[in-house]
Design a protein around this motif. Structure first.
Motif, short mmCIF file in Angstrom:
data_model
loop_
_atom_site.label_atom_id
_atom_site.label_comp_id
_atom_site.label_asym_id
_atom_site.label_seq_id
_atom_site.Cartn_x
_atom_site.Cartn_y
_atom_site.Cartn_z
N UNK A 47 0.79 -1.08 0.06
CA UNK A 47 -0.18 -0.15 0.09
C UNK A 47 0.95 1.29 -0.09
N UNK A 48 2.12 1.29 0.78
CA UNK A 48 2.94 2.40 0.68
C UNK A 48 3.32 2.60 -0.56
N UNK A 49 3.61 1.53 -1.53
CA UNK A 49 4.39 1.57 -2.67
C UNK A 49 3.28 2.25 -3.76
N UNK A 50 2.18 1.73 -3.46
CA UNK A 50 0.88 2.21 -4.38
C UNK A 50 0.70 3.72 -4.28
N UNK A 51 0.90 4.13 -2.74
CA UNK A 51 0.91 5.68 -2.38
C UNK A 51 2.05 6.24 -2.86
N UNK A 52 3.01 5.87 -3.15
CA UNK A 52 4.14 6.50 -3.77
C UNK A 52 3.97 6.55 -5.22
N UNK A 53 3.25 5.64 -6.05
CA UNK A 53 2.76 5.67 -7.07
C UNK A 53 1.94 6.97 -7.43
N UNK A 54 0.89 7.08 -6.43
CA UNK A 54 0.16 8.15 -6.85
C UNK A 54 0.78 9.66 -6.30
N UNK B 14 7.58 3.76 -0.38
CA UNK B 14 6.77 4.68 -1.09
C UNK B 14 7.73 5.64 -2.11
N UNK B 15 8.91 6.33 -1.53
CA UNK B 15 9.98 6.70 -2.42
C UNK B 15 10.24 5.71 -3.65
N UNK B 16 10.41 4.57 -3.56
CA UNK B 16 10.75 3.74 -4.66
C UNK B 16 9.48 3.78 -5.75
N UNK B 17 8.32 3.67 -4.87
CA UNK B 17 7.30 3.92 -6.03
C UNK B 17 6.95 5.20 -6.89
N UNK B 18 7.53 6.36 -6.01
CA UNK B 18 7.39 7.53 -6.94
C UNK B 18 8.45 7.75 -7.77
N UNK B 19 9.73 7.10 -7.40
CA UNK B 19 10.74 6.99 -8.37
C UNK B 19 10.32 6.18 -9.68
N UNK B 20 9.47 5.15 -9.39
CA UNK B 20 9.05 4.17 -10.67
C UNK B 20 8.32 4.97 -11.45
N UNK B 21 7.37 5.76 -11.01
CA UNK B 21 6.40 6.57 -11.69
C UNK B 21 7.10 7.47 -12.58
N UNK B 22 7.94 8.33 -11.65
CA UNK B 22 8.90 9.36 -12.68
C UNK B 22 9.53 9.01 -13.78
N UNK B 23 10.16 7.62 -13.64
CA UNK B 23 10.73 6.97 -14.71
C UNK B 23 9.96 6.43 -15.67
N UNK B 24 8.88 5.63 -15.14
CA UNK B 24 8.30 5.13 -16.56
C UNK B 24 7.10 5.98 -17.14
N UNK B 25 6.59 7.03 -16.63
CA UNK B 25 5.58 7.88 -17.34
C UNK B 25 6.23 9.14 -17.84
N UNK C 136 3.71 10.75 -7.44
CA UNK C 136 4.03 11.21 -8.40
C UNK C 136 3.33 12.32 -9.05
N UNK C 137 2.11 12.09 -9.19
CA UNK C 137 1.05 12.92 -9.65
C UNK C 137 0.14 13.78 -8.80
N UNK C 138 -0.13 13.17 -7.69
CA UNK C 138 -0.96 13.89 -6.75
C UNK C 138 -0.29 13.64 -5.39
N UNK C 139 0.50 14.52 -4.97
CA UNK C 139 1.13 14.24 -3.62
C UNK C 139 0.31 14.87 -2.65
N UNK C 140 -0.50 15.64 -2.61
CA UNK C 140 -1.30 15.94 -1.41
C UNK C 140 -2.31 14.85 -0.78
N UNK C 141 -3.14 14.41 -1.91
CA UNK C 141 -4.05 13.35 -1.65
C UNK C 141 -3.08 11.96 -1.09
N UNK C 142 -2.21 11.70 -1.82
CA UNK C 142 -1.36 10.55 -1.41
C UNK C 142 -0.59 10.79 0.08
N UNK C 143 -0.28 11.94 0.52
CA UNK C 143 0.22 11.95 1.60
C UNK C 143 -0.84 11.93 2.75
#
Length: 91
Positions: free
Chosen positions: A17-24, A59-70, A26-33
Motif C-alpha cells: 500500500x505504501x508503494x501504491x501511494x508512492x505511485x500516486x 513509497x519513495x521507490x514507487x514515486x521514482x518508478x512512476x517518474x521513470x516510467x511515465x 508522483x502525480x497527486x502528492x497531497x491526497x497521497x500524503x
C-alpha cells in the motif's frame, strides 16, 4: 452478540500500500500524503522506526518508478489559456 476485532493485514500488504501511494504521489502528492498518514494511523506496526523507514523507502521507490516510467505530460493549451486569462484579469 460479541464480535472479535478484525485481524490486521499482513505487513507486506501495508508496504504494498505504501508503494501504491508512492505511485500516486508522483502525480497527486497531497491526497497521497493524506492517505499515507491514514495508513500510518491505521497500522500500528508501522509505528516503530525501522518499519516506518522501510515504508517510506518503499513509497519513495514507487514515486521514482512512476517518474521513470511515465513521460512528463505537457500542459494542455486550454489550461494555459485559462491561466493566462486569470493572470491578466488579476492585474
Amino acid at each position: 452478540m460479541w464480535r472479535p476485532p478484525l485481524a490486521p493485514g499482513l505487513l507486506w500488504q501495508s508496504w504494498l500500500l505504501c508503494w501504491l501511494l508512492g505511485l500516486l504521489a508522483a502525480r497527486w502528492p497531497g491526497p497521497a500524503l493524506c492517505a499515507g498518514l491514514c495508513v500510518l494511523v491505521a497500522d500500528s506496526r508501522l509505528w516503530r522506526l525501522p518499519r516506518l523507514l522501510v515504508g517510506c523507502a518503499v513509497a519513495l521507490l514507487g514515486c521514482v518508478t512512476t517518474q521513470a516510467l511515465l513521460p512528463a505530460f505537457p500542459v494542455p493549451p486550454v489550461l494555459e489559456q485559462l491561466y493566462e486569462a486569470r493572470y491578466r484579469g488579476s492585474r
